[in-house]
Design a protein around this motif. Sequence first.
Motif, PDB file in Angstrom:
ATOM      1  N   ILE A  54       0.854  -1.187   0.000  1.00 52.51           N
ATOM      2  CA  ILE A  54       0.000   0.000   0.000  1.00 52.51           C
ATOM      3  C   ILE A  54       0.888   1.234   0.000  1.00 52.51           C
ATOM      4  O   ILE A  54       2.035   1.187   0.443  1.00 52.51           O
ATOM      5  CB  ILE A  54      -0.948   0.019   1.205  1.00 52.51           C
ATOM      6  N   GLY A  55       0.367   2.336  -0.501  1.00 48.76           N
ATOM      7  CA  GLY A  55       1.098   3.589  -0.511  1.00 48.76           C
ATOM      8  C   GLY A  55       0.673   4.460   0.660  1.00 48.76           C
ATOM      9  O   GLY A  55      -0.515   4.731   0.837  1.00 48.76           O
ATOM     10  N   LEU A  56       1.641   4.893   1.457  1.00 45.42           N
ATOM     11  CA  LEU A  56       1.369   5.809   2.554  1.00 45.42           C
ATOM     12  C   LEU A  56       1.879   7.195   2.182  1.00 45.42           C
ATOM     13  O   LEU A  56       3.016   7.337   1.709  1.00 45.42           O
ATOM     14  CB  LEU A  56       2.068   5.346   3.837  1.00 45.42           C
ATOM     15  N   CYS A  57       1.058   8.197   2.387  1.00 45.15           N
ATOM     16  CA  CYS A  57       1.474   9.567   2.112  1.00 45.15           C
ATOM     17  C   CYS A  57       2.443  10.016   3.207  1.00 45.15           C
ATOM     18  O   CYS A  57       2.109   9.973   4.393  1.00 45.15           O
ATOM     19  CB  CYS A  57       0.262  10.495   2.053  1.00 45.15           C
ATOM     20  N   VAL A  58       3.642  10.421   2.791  1.00 46.75           N
ATOM     21  CA  VAL A  58       4.630  10.896   3.757  1.00 46.75           C
ATOM     22  C   VAL A  58       4.876  12.396   3.635  1.00 46.75           C
ATOM     23  O   VAL A  58       5.495  12.995   4.516  1.00 46.75           O
ATOM     24  CB  VAL A  58       5.969  10.123   3.622  1.00 46.75           C
ATOM     25  N   GLU A  59       4.379  12.993   2.545  1.00 48.85           N
ATOM     26  CA  GLU A  59       4.538  14.438   2.374  1.00 48.85           C
ATOM     27  C   GLU A  59       3.553  14.918   1.326  1.00 48.85           C
ATOM     28  O   GLU A  59       3.305  14.229   0.331  1.00 48.85           O
ATOM     29  CB  GLU A  59       5.963  14.771   1.925  1.00 48.85           C
ATOM     30  N   SER A  60       2.996  16.104   1.551  1.00 51.09           N
ATOM     31  CA  SER A  60       2.147  16.740   0.549  1.00 51.09           C
ATOM     32  C   SER A  60       2.344  18.242   0.632  1.00 51.09           C
ATOM     33  O   SER A  60       2.747  18.776   1.676  1.00 51.09           O
ATOM     34  CB  SER A  60       0.677  16.364   0.754  1.00 51.09           C
ATOM     35  N   HIS A  61       2.077  18.900  -0.489  1.00 51.88           N
ATOM     36  CA  HIS A  61       2.318  20.337  -0.581  1.00 51.88           C
ATOM     37  C   HIS A  61       1.361  20.903  -1.612  1.00 51.88           C
ATOM     38  O   HIS A  61       1.049  20.236  -2.616  1.00 51.88           O
ATOM     39  CB  HIS A  61       3.775  20.585  -1.009  1.00 51.88           C
ATOM     40  N   CYS A  62       0.895  22.116  -1.375  1.00 50.26           N
ATOM     41  CA  CYS A  62      -0.002  22.752  -2.337  1.00 50.26           C
ATOM     42  C   CYS A  62       0.259  24.253  -2.373  1.00 50.26           C
ATOM     43  O   CYS A  62       0.430  24.889  -1.324  1.00 50.26           O
ATOM     44  CB  CYS A  62      -1.459  22.484  -1.942  1.00 50.26           C
ATOM     45  N   THR A  85      12.928   3.720  -5.597  1.00 54.99           N
ATOM     46  CA  THR A  85      12.776   2.281  -5.426  1.00 54.99           C
ATOM     47  C   THR A  85      11.449   1.933  -4.760  1.00 54.99           C
ATOM     48  O   THR A  85      10.728   1.055  -5.210  1.00 54.99           O
ATOM     49  CB  THR A  85      13.941   1.715  -4.584  1.00 54.99           C
ATOM     50  N   SER A  86      11.122   2.651  -3.686  1.00 50.90           N
ATOM     51  CA  SER A  86       9.878   2.381  -2.961  1.00 50.90           C
ATOM     52  C   SER A  86       8.991   3.617  -2.840  1.00 50.90           C
ATOM     53  O   SER A  86       7.919   3.540  -2.245  1.00 50.90           O
ATOM     54  CB  SER A  86      10.182   1.838  -1.562  1.00 50.90           C
ATOM     55  N   SER A  87       9.419   4.734  -3.406  1.00 53.98           N
ATOM     56  CA  SER A  87       8.643   5.965  -3.266  1.00 53.98           C
ATOM     57  C   SER A  87       8.375   6.609  -4.624  1.00 53.98           C
ATOM     58  O   SER A  87       9.080   6.365  -5.598  1.00 53.98           O
ATOM     59  CB  SER A  87       9.374   6.961  -2.363  1.00 53.98           C
ATOM     60  N   VAL A  88       7.352   7.439  -4.627  1.00 48.49           N
ATOM     61  CA  VAL A  88       6.999   8.191  -5.831  1.00 48.49           C
ATOM     62  C   VAL A  88       6.470   9.556  -5.406  1.00 48.49           C
ATOM     63  O   VAL A  88       5.719   9.666  -4.437  1.00 48.49           O
ATOM     64  CB  VAL A  88       5.967   7.432  -6.706  1.00 48.49           C
ATOM     65  N   ARG A  89       6.946  10.596  -6.098  1.00 52.61           N
ATOM     66  CA  ARG A  89       6.425  11.946  -5.880  1.00 52.61           C
ATOM     67  C   ARG A  89       5.569  12.325  -7.087  1.00 52.61           C
ATOM     68  O   ARG A  89       6.068  12.440  -8.207  1.00 52.61           O
ATOM     69  CB  ARG A  89       7.528  12.983  -5.697  1.00 52.61           C
ATOM     70  N   TYR A  90       4.285  12.452  -6.838  1.00 49.48           N
ATOM     71  CA  TYR A  90       3.348  12.858  -7.878  1.00 49.48           C
ATOM     72  C   TYR A  90       3.316  14.385  -7.938  1.00 49.48           C
ATOM     73  O   TYR A  90       3.475  15.054  -6.913  1.00 49.48           O
ATOM     74  CB  TYR A  90       1.930  12.378  -7.553  1.00 49.48           C
ATOM     75  N   GLY A 106       0.265  21.007  -6.837  1.00 49.74           N
ATOM     76  CA  GLY A 106       0.565  20.254  -5.636  1.00 49.74           C
ATOM     77  C   GLY A 106       1.498  19.096  -5.887  1.00 49.74           C
ATOM     78  O   GLY A 106       1.661  18.632  -7.017  1.00 49.74           O
ATOM     79  N   THR A 107       2.113  18.641  -4.806  1.00 51.74           N
ATOM     80  CA  THR A 107       2.904  17.409  -4.832  1.00 51.74           C
ATOM     81  C   THR A 107       2.383  16.507  -3.722  1.00 51.74           C
ATOM     82  O   THR A 107       1.815  16.967  -2.728  1.00 51.74           O
ATOM     83  CB  THR A 107       4.404  17.667  -4.624  1.00 51.74           C
ATOM     84  N   PHE A 108       2.588  15.222  -3.927  1.00 48.58           N
ATOM     85  CA  PHE A 108       2.065  14.213  -3.014  1.00 48.58           C
ATOM     86  C   PHE A 108       3.032  13.047  -3.095  1.00 48.58           C
ATOM     87  O   PHE A 108       3.264  12.523  -4.177  1.00 48.58           O
ATOM     88  CB  PHE A 108       0.673  13.805  -3.521  1.00 48.58           C
ATOM     89  N   THR A 109       3.650  12.670  -1.996  1.00 48.52           N
ATOM     90  CA  THR A 109       4.643  11.597  -2.008  1.00 48.52           C
ATOM     91  C   THR A 109       4.122  10.369  -1.276  1.00 48.52           C
ATOM     92  O   THR A 109       3.687  10.464  -0.131  1.00 48.52           O
ATOM     93  CB  THR A 109       5.967  12.060  -1.364  1.00 48.52           C
ATOM     94  N   HIS A 110       4.159   9.244  -1.987  1.00 43.87           N
ATOM     95  CA  HIS A 110       3.813   7.943  -1.405  1.00 43.87           C
ATOM     96  C   HIS A 110       5.086   7.145  -1.195  1.00 43.87           C
ATOM     97  O   HIS A 110       5.969   7.142  -2.050  1.00 43.87           O
ATOM     98  CB  HIS A 110       2.963   7.116  -2.385  1.00 43.87           C
ATOM     99  N   VAL A 111       5.160   6.442  -0.072  1.00 37.77           N
ATOM    100  CA  VAL A 111       6.136   5.375   0.126  1.00 37.77           C
ATOM    101  C   VAL A 111       5.324   4.093   0.151  1.00 37.77           C
ATOM    102  O   VAL A 111       4.357   3.975   0.915  1.00 37.77           O
ATOM    103  CB  VAL A 111       6.949   5.539   1.420  1.00 37.77           C
TER     104      VAL A 111
END
Length: 137
Positions: A54-62, A85-90, A106-111
């Motif tokens: 599952i992806g957990l949000c570790v950071e978001s910005h707007c 490797t395990s994270s993505v910044r949308y 905005g940005t939204f980072t999942h690990v």
Amino acid sequence: MTEYGYWQDVPTRWKDNDHYGHVNNAVHYSVMDTVINTWLIERAGLELDGDGPIGLCVESHCVYKASVSFPEVIAVGLRVGHLGTSSVRYETGLYRSDRRTLVAEGTFTHVFVDRNTRRPVPIAEPMRGELEKLVNA
């Protein structure tokens, strides 16, 4: 307008407006989260009830650029700014329905983590391949 590899229209709701007559800032985060997870489920194989990561949000910005109000539709563009490797910044662009007037960026980072241990795991196929399609879209 910046290029995005995926677009989704999100209608505003009556309850989204605040006392100042525009969509409250917290709604922008909800819209980003909804579009990202819709894309993950429909295109990248995320299984909400499965046993996979599952992806957990570790950071978001707007950053807010313009106001929007009910009953407007927000056109949301999505791309991947960084794929690890395990994270993505949308990266998202929230526009008026004409896709010309920028409302917010905005940005939204999942690990991605193991569902049970909550420890990071590598992003596997087919999700990685689908995410790669959105890199520098």
